[in-house]
Design an enzyme around this catalytic site. Sequence first.
Site, PDB file in Angstrom:
ATOM      1  CB  SER A 126      -0.898   0.000   1.246  1.00 56.71           C
ATOM      2  OG  SER A 126      -1.507   1.248   1.405  1.00 56.71           O
ATOM      3  CE1 TYR A 150      -3.077   0.093   5.003  1.00 59.71           C
ATOM      4  CE2 TYR A 150      -3.367  -2.195   5.644  1.00 59.71           C
ATOM      5  CZ  TYR A 150      -3.250  -1.225   4.660  1.00 59.71           C
ATOM      6  OH  TYR A 150      -3.287  -1.604   3.347  1.00 59.71           O
ATOM      7  CE  LYS A 154      -1.404  -4.295   3.375  1.00 57.10           C
ATOM      8  NZ  LYS A 154      -1.661  -5.533   2.608  1.00 57.10           N
TER       9      LYS A 154
HETATM   10  C1  WQD Z   1      -9.521   9.510   0.780  1.00 56.65           C
HETATM   11  C2  WQD Z   1      -9.754  11.008   0.948  1.00 56.65           C
HETATM   12  C3  WQD Z   1      -9.924  11.686   3.232  1.00 56.65           C
HETATM   13  C4  WQD Z   1     -13.699   9.526   3.959  1.00 56.65           C
HETATM   14  C5  WQD Z   1      -6.555   4.688   2.877  1.00 56.65           C
HETATM   15  C6  WQD Z   1      -5.381   3.896   3.333  1.00 56.65           C
HETATM   16  C7  WQD Z   1      -4.706   3.245   2.160  1.00 56.65           C
HETATM   17  C8  WQD Z   1      -5.700   2.468   1.344  1.00 56.65           C
HETATM   18  C9  WQD Z   1      -6.831   3.379   0.897  1.00 56.65           C
HETATM   19  C10 WQD Z   1      -5.626   0.184   2.127  1.00 56.65           C
HETATM   20  C11 WQD Z   1      -8.939  11.620   2.083  1.00 56.65           C
HETATM   21  C12 WQD Z   1     -11.237  11.916   2.505  1.00 56.65           C
HETATM   22  C13 WQD Z   1     -12.540  10.036   3.386  1.00 56.65           C
HETATM   23  C14 WQD Z   1     -14.741  10.413   4.348  1.00 56.65           C
HETATM   24  C15 WQD Z   1     -13.442  12.271   3.566  1.00 56.65           C
HETATM   25  N1  WQD Z   1      -6.229   1.384   2.076  1.00 56.65           N
HETATM   26  N2  WQD Z   1     -12.423  11.381   3.197  1.00 56.65           N
HETATM   27  N3  WQD Z   1     -14.560  11.743   4.148  1.00 56.65           N
HETATM   28  O1  WQD Z   1      -6.974   7.666   3.609  1.00 56.65           O
HETATM   29  O2  WQD Z   1      -6.286   8.083   1.178  1.00 56.65           O
HETATM   30  O3  WQD Z   1      -6.120   5.780   2.104  1.00 56.65           O
HETATM   31  O4  WQD Z   1      -7.422   3.889   2.109  1.00 56.65           O
HETATM   32  O5  WQD Z   1      -4.661  -0.199   1.545  1.00 56.65           O
HETATM   33  O6  WQD Z   1      -3.703   2.400   2.648  1.00 56.65           O
HETATM   34  O7  WQD Z   1      -4.449   4.778   3.935  1.00 56.65           O
HETATM   35  O8  WQD Z   1      -8.366   6.756   1.695  1.00 56.65           O
HETATM   36  O9  WQD Z   1     -10.744   6.820   1.120  1.00 56.65           O
HETATM   37  O10 WQD Z   1     -10.066   6.963   3.582  1.00 56.65           O
HETATM   38  O11 WQD Z   1      -9.659   8.905   2.067  1.00 56.65           O
HETATM   39  O12 WQD Z   1     -13.331  13.487   3.379  1.00 56.65           O
HETATM   40  O13 WQD Z   1     -15.812  10.007   4.895  1.00 56.65           O
HETATM   41  O14 WQD Z   1     -11.109  11.220   1.289  1.00 56.65           O
HETATM   42  O15 WQD Z   1      -9.640  12.779   4.110  1.00 56.65           O
HETATM   43  O16 WQD Z   1      -8.568  12.928   1.692  1.00 56.65           O
HETATM   44  P1  WQD Z   1      -6.905   7.194   2.204  1.00 56.65           P
HETATM   45  P2  WQD Z   1      -9.779   7.312   2.157  1.00 56.65           P
END
Ligand code: WQD
Length: 337
Positions: A126, A150, A154
């Site tokens: 990841s 997490y 990884k």
């Molecule tokens: C994306 C963007 C949030 C939810 C994580 C893990 C990564 C991978 C993918 C496993 C960010 C914003 C999110 C919400 C929001 N997982 N957001 N409201 O954090 O980039 O990555 O998931 O492998 O390892 O780190 O993904 O989809 O949680 O967030 O505003 O309800 O959406 O702040 O900018 P992230 P995400």
Amino acid sequence: MKKVLITGGAGYIASHTNIELLKGEHELVLIDNFINSSAEALERVQELSGRSITFIKVDLLDSAALDSVFVQHPTIDSVIHFAALKAVGESVEKPLDYYTNNITGSLNLYSAMKKHDVRKIVFSSSATVYGDPDEIPVKEDAPIRATNPYGHTKAMMEQILMDTAKAEDWSVALLRYFNPVGAHDSGQIGEDPNYPNNLLPFVSQVAAGIREKVVIFGDDWDTPDGTGVRDYIHVTDLAKAHVKSLEKLANSSGIHIYNIGTGRGYSVLEMVKAFSEACGHKIPYEIGPRREGDIAEVTGNPAKAKTELGWQAELGLNEMVESAWKWQSQNPHGYNS
Ligand code: WQD
């Protein structure tokens, strides 16, 4: 026919990878403990591919059960290792669950591979291992700076695999995913999380009226519209990268690390707008506080995967949100619909 063992084989990324593998000369043995997946996904993969698969319910923490899989299938040629807990926030609350499940499970898998002389593995890693990179789009030689349990698991699973590969002369592909989204174009398989920790499944459930509104975690980030920017990649493009990686390992020993992203970032507001266009109605949202551990922007430089794997993402934002909406519409309650 080459036999591939797939851990976490009923999961979101695995299901889409299975579809692509079954188009080729691969025979699949899938294992899963269903902690974050559904047996229904296995049925649908077989329906969509028109091919049968072997499935065995196994928890990687049960080393005896895992060993018997290799005994029952002595011709396993390679492994794709998806099985892991993967919710960043949950890993902060329950670090021991994450270290036990992800690290011990991987140690059991790698030990079984050594015992049964299986020497090729594609590992689901990841971009979270990079933490908050100094330079974006981030390259594979950027420092490893995970910032949550997490991400640490990884990074540790990668390191254990690299050390073992050097000692045992294995062929290893480490695929560092950015943000997988979307679904198979049939709408029959897709992301069905126990709780939508990630943006797209949450937006999708709001669009379907299952949840009230999207909370955008901060609009004061140093980005063009103030909301977080990420490198979203269609899960089918991601799946194809695994097929290309197995082909690479068939002819190359050693360790190969690849960023699997598009190199293009989209903001939260852009994703919400795109999803609104896909579903045909506005999606209610409000601006909330930043989420602990979040960063402003991260995108991947996919040049190495293009040069060495002959792979690049082909599907764009519209296919990502339209396929996600088709899956949601056809399966309002996921695989339990
Ligand atoms: C994306 C963007 C949030 C939810 C994580 C893990 C990564 C991978 C993918 C496993 C960010 C914003 C999110 C919400 C929001 N997982 N957001 N409201 O954090 O980039 O990555 O998931 O492998 O390892 O780190 O993904 O989809 O949680 O967030 O505003 O309800 O959406 O702040 O900018 P992230 P995400």
